[in-house]
Write a protein that holds these residues in place. Structure first.
Motif, PDB file in Angstrom:
ATOM      1  N   GLY A  26     -13.738   9.079   9.805  1.00  6.94           N
ATOM      2  CA  GLY A  26     -12.438   9.652  10.163  1.00  6.94           C
ATOM      3  C   GLY A  26     -11.334   8.946   9.385  1.00  6.94           C
ATOM      4  N   GLY A  27     -10.341   8.438  10.074  1.00  5.11           N
ATOM      5  CA  GLY A  27      -9.253   7.688   9.437  1.00  5.11           C
ATOM      6  C   GLY A  27      -9.434   6.198   9.563  1.00  5.11           C
ATOM      7  N   MET A  28     -10.707   5.770   9.560  1.00  7.40           N
ATOM      8  CA  MET A  28     -10.982   4.334   9.690  1.00  7.40           C
ATOM      9  C   MET A  28     -12.034   3.919   8.668  1.00  7.40           C
ATOM     10  SD  MET A  28     -11.384   4.261  13.871  1.00  7.40           S
ATOM     11  CE  MET A  28     -11.073   2.532  14.195  1.00  7.40           C
ATOM     12  N   ASN A  29     -12.059   2.625   8.330  1.00  9.76           N
ATOM     13  CA  ASN A  29     -13.132   2.084   7.492  1.00  9.76           C
ATOM     14  C   ASN A  29     -14.336   1.769   8.378  1.00  9.76           C
ATOM     15  OD1 ASN A  29     -10.401   0.725   5.938  1.00  9.76           O
ATOM     16  ND2 ASN A  29     -11.883   1.861   4.698  1.00  9.76           N
ATOM     17  N   ARG A  41     -13.802  14.158   1.885  1.00 12.24           N
ATOM     18  CA  ARG A  41     -12.426  13.720   2.116  1.00 12.24           C
ATOM     19  C   ARG A  41     -11.700  13.453   0.803  1.00 12.24           C
ATOM     20  NH1 ARG A  41      -8.674   9.376   3.186  1.00 12.24           N
ATOM     21  NH2 ARG A  41      -9.838   8.098   1.720  1.00 12.24           N
ATOM     22  N   GLY A  82      -8.268  -0.379   3.747  1.00 11.97           N
ATOM     23  CA  GLY A  82      -7.689  -0.743   5.042  1.00 11.97           C
ATOM     24  C   GLY A  82      -7.323  -2.219   5.110  1.00 11.97           C
ATOM     25  N   ILE A  83      -6.233  -2.472   5.779  1.00 15.06           N
ATOM     26  CA  ILE A  83      -5.786  -3.863   5.973  1.00 15.06           C
ATOM     27  C   ILE A  83      -6.630  -4.513   7.072  1.00 15.06           C
ATOM     28  CG2 ILE A  83      -3.805  -5.277   6.674  1.00 15.06           C
ATOM     29  CD1 ILE A  83      -2.134  -2.907   5.257  1.00 15.06           C
ATOM     30  N   THR A  84      -7.073  -3.725   8.047  1.00 12.38           N
ATOM     31  CA  THR A  84      -7.995  -4.247   9.056  1.00 12.38           C
ATOM     32  C   THR A  84      -9.323  -4.598   8.382  1.00 12.38           C
ATOM     33  OG1 THR A  84      -6.968  -2.641  10.537  1.00 12.38           O
ATOM     34  CG2 THR A  84      -8.879  -3.824  11.377  1.00 12.38           C
ATOM     35  N   ARG A  85      -9.810  -3.731   7.508  1.00 13.28           N
ATOM     36  CA  ARG A  85     -11.042  -3.978   6.747  1.00 13.28           C
ATOM     37  C   ARG A  85     -10.958  -5.297   6.004  1.00 13.28           C
ATOM     38  NH1 ARG A  85     -12.373  -3.637   1.494  1.00 13.28           N
ATOM     39  NH2 ARG A  85     -14.431  -2.859   0.870  1.00 13.28           N
ATOM     40  N   GLY A 129      -9.543  -0.004  12.124  1.00 14.33           N
ATOM     41  CA  GLY A 129      -8.249   0.440  11.618  1.00 14.33           C
ATOM     42  C   GLY A 129      -7.159  -0.081  12.532  1.00 14.33           C
ATOM     43  N   THR A 130      -5.920   0.039  12.099  1.00 18.49           N
ATOM     44  CA  THR A 130      -4.804  -0.506  12.862  1.00 18.49           C
ATOM     45  C   THR A 130      -4.722   0.096  14.262  1.00 18.49           C
ATOM     46  OG1 THR A 130      -3.552  -0.942  10.874  1.00 18.49           O
ATOM     47  CG2 THR A 130      -2.282  -0.690  12.904  1.00 18.49           C
ATOM     48  N   ARG A 166       0.833  -1.210   0.000  1.00 16.49           N
ATOM     49  CA  ARG A 166       0.000   0.000   0.000  1.00 16.49           C
ATOM     50  C   ARG A 166       0.868   1.261   0.000  1.00 16.49           C
ATOM     51  NH1 ARG A 166      -4.361   0.360   4.649  1.00 16.49           N
ATOM     52  NH2 ARG A 166      -2.524   0.957   5.849  1.00 16.49           N
ATOM     53  N   GLU A 175     -16.240   6.456   4.781  1.00 18.29           N
ATOM     54  CA  GLU A 175     -15.376   6.064   5.902  1.00 18.29           C
ATOM     55  C   GLU A 175     -15.781   6.834   7.150  1.00 18.29           C
ATOM     56  OE1 GLU A 175     -11.264   5.176   5.294  1.00 18.29           O
ATOM     57  OE2 GLU A 175     -11.296   6.127   3.318  1.00 18.29           O
ATOM     58  N   LYS A 191      -2.424   6.745   1.200  1.00 17.33           N
ATOM     59  CA  LYS A 191      -2.252   7.199   2.586  1.00 17.33           C
ATOM     60  C   LYS A 191      -1.281   8.373   2.533  1.00 17.33           C
ATOM     61  CE  LYS A 191      -2.490   4.742   6.955  1.00 17.33           C
ATOM     62  NZ  LYS A 191      -3.942   4.839   7.212  1.00 17.33           N
ATOM     63  N   LEU A 226      -9.904   4.485   1.455  1.00 15.84           N
ATOM     64  CA  LEU A 226      -8.598   3.933   1.783  1.00 15.84           C
ATOM     65  C   LEU A 226      -8.778   2.425   1.994  1.00 15.84           C
ATOM     66  CD1 LEU A 226      -6.181   3.118   3.859  1.00 15.84           C
ATOM     67  CD2 LEU A 226      -5.692   5.045   2.339  1.00 15.84           C
ATOM     68  N   TYR A 242      -5.192  13.976   5.277  1.00 16.58           N
ATOM     69  CA  TYR A 242      -5.453  14.260   6.692  1.00 16.58           C
ATOM     70  C   TYR A 242      -5.559  15.761   6.930  1.00 16.58           C
ATOM     71  CZ  TYR A 242      -5.473   9.530   8.291  1.00 16.58           C
ATOM     72  OH  TYR A 242      -5.868   8.240   8.508  1.00 16.58           O
TER      73      TYR A 242
HETATM   74  C1  PLP Z   1      -5.032   4.064   7.521  1.00 17.09           C
HETATM   75  C2  PLP Z   1      -6.457   4.361   7.209  1.00 17.09           C
HETATM   76  C3  PLP Z   1      -7.484   3.405   7.380  1.00 17.09           C
HETATM   77  C4  PLP Z   1      -7.271   2.064   8.031  1.00 17.09           C
HETATM   78  O1  PLP Z   1      -6.316   1.254   7.407  1.00 17.09           O
HETATM   79  P1  PLP Z   1      -5.671   0.037   8.207  1.00 17.09           P
HETATM   80  O2  PLP Z   1      -4.753  -0.578   7.223  1.00 17.09           O
HETATM   81  O3  PLP Z   1      -6.764  -0.862   8.610  1.00 17.09           O
HETATM   82  O4  PLP Z   1      -4.975   0.642   9.388  1.00 17.09           O
HETATM   83  C5  PLP Z   1      -8.780   3.744   6.975  1.00 17.09           C
HETATM   84  N1  PLP Z   1      -9.047   4.960   6.449  1.00 17.09           N
HETATM   85  C6  PLP Z   1      -8.101   5.897   6.309  1.00 17.09           C
HETATM   86  C7  PLP Z   1      -8.475   7.221   5.721  1.00 17.09           C
HETATM   87  C8  PLP Z   1      -6.775   5.641   6.665  1.00 17.09           C
HETATM   88  O5  PLP Z   1      -5.845   6.580   6.510  1.00 17.09           O
END
Ligand code: PLP
Length: 370
Positions: A243-246, A195, A271-274, A314-315, A103, A241, A205, A269, A210
């Motif tokens: 904020g900064g998470m899925n 966003r 996400g690897i957690t997603r 998210g992570t 990524r 999304e 990323k 984005l 941000y």
């Molecule tokens: C980093 C991020 C995520 C989550 O990604 P992970 O790989 O799960 O940490 C989701 N949305 C945004 C905007 C991000 O920057």
């Protein structure tokens, strides 16, 4: 872009003044998130025509930069985030770092920056985690958060891709993101700001995403909310999304639990957690779907009792339930503002895997030390 001189080995120059065990113990008490850093960092320079130069692990400290460095003007800056966890046998492993490396390179390509070979990305992590292994906390929910970044360092005010870059890797001991337990958040659906737009940098990323999000986050706070929920830029109707998470939604359909997350359209984005949760949800016997979902569907599915939970992932914070939604189109509560069983279950399954409490059947854990 030449990788001819690429050398994955990292020169180790230990700090002359590392924290004493006592100082480290004090700093690692309630570390929070992203506030304390280990003794060392890794830097690797890049020059167009020469490729990636020799990486160095050295004492954590300020970077020296020309004030004309193009990152300070035109914002070529990307980052990543992944975690290293103490395992029950005393070894240290990190969660899917190769996915972060891939990524990182997708982000780099979008910002006309050079790709970094995976061997350097992983090699830097191995060097730093090995050197600073005493900083890896051991309790459930705790980890060493790894923050790779790349910035454009060439001193040149012409608007074009920089010819020089710096890769930097930092490590930050991180406590349980919510020490008091997982507390559902209240979210504000943003109608005023977006966003990411089609063709833009939503999937990357990059630091600029941000920067552009902060005013919306501030508005959410003013509305009494913890986080902002982003809508698509064109119709301002599809949820993207939080904020900064899925984000995920949980439905009960004819006795079946269905877990839905917005599909990756290029503005989200990935996400690897997603991605991990989609797989883990299926293994838990849930149906998992990636598709579009509108604000109206969210509100109606809650009103009709078909949707029972929503959570973000998210992570950094793993899984955060959404308890309340506020917007210009109405307010609603989810699961009485409480954490639901599906969010709790998925969180437990993921944390057990990351902390080595259950066998890693996916090959997601990469042993770094020991
Ligand atoms: C980093 C991020 C995520 C989550 O990604 P992970 O790989 O799960 O940490 C989701 N949305 C945004 C905007 C991000 O920057």
């Amino acid at each position: 872009m030449s990788h001819a001189m690429t050398d994955a080995t990292i020169e180790i120059r230990p700090s002359a003044h590392p924290a004493t065990p006592e100082e480290r113990a004090v700093r690692m008490t309630n570390p929070g998130f992203g506030r304390i850093f280990t003794d060392h960092m890794v830097v690797v320079p890049y020059k167009e025509g020469e490729g990636w130069g020799k990486g160095v692990l050295k004492a954590y400290g300020p970077l020296e930069m020309d004030p004309a460095a193009s990152v300070l003007h035109y914002g070529q800056a990307i980052f990543e985030g992944f975690k290293a966890y103490k395992q029950p046998d005393g070894s240290i492993a990190s969660f899917r770092p190769e996915a972060n490396s891939r990524r990182f390179n997708a982000s780099a390509a979008r910002l006309a920056m050079p790709e970094l070979p995976e061997a350097i990305f992983i090699g830097a992590a191995k060097a730093l985690i090995t050197q600073d292994q005493a900083w890896v906390p051991g309790n459930l929910g705790e980890s060493l958060y790894m923050r790779p970044l790349m910035i454009a360092t060439e001193a040149a005010l012409g608007v074009r891709p920089s010819n020089e870059y710096l890769f930097v890797l930092l490590a930050s001991p991180s406590g349980a993101y919510f020490p008091a337990g997982v507390k559902p958040v209240t979210v504000w659906i943003s109608d005023d700001f977006v966003r990411a737009a089609p063709g833009g940098t939503g999937f990357a990323k990059c630091a600029g995403n941000y920067a552009a999000s902060l005013v919306a986050q501030r508005q959410a706070k003013e509305e009494g909310c913890d986080q902002v929920v982003w809508l698509d830029a064109i119709e301002r109707n599809y949820i993207e999304e939080m904020g900064g998470m899925n984000i995920f939604f949980v439905y009960q359909e004819k006795g079946e639990t269905v877990v839905v997350t917005p599909e990756l359209t290029g503005t989200l984005l990935p996400g690897i957690t997603r991605d991990s949760l989609l797989q883990l949800a299926r293994e838990q016997g849930f149906r998992a779907e990636e598709r579009k979902i509108t604000v109206d569907e969210w509100r109606n599915a809650i009103a009709e009792g078909r949707m029972t939970e929503a959570f973000a992932c998210g992570t950094a914070a793993v899984i955060t339930p959404v308890g309340h939604v506020k917007s210009r189109r109405g307010n609603w509560d989810i699961n009485g503002g409480q954490t639901g069983p599906v969010a709790a279950r998925l969180r437990e399954v993921l944390l057990d895997l990351q902390h080595g409490r259950v066998p890693d059947t996916h090959g997601w854990m990469k042993k770094i030390v020991g």
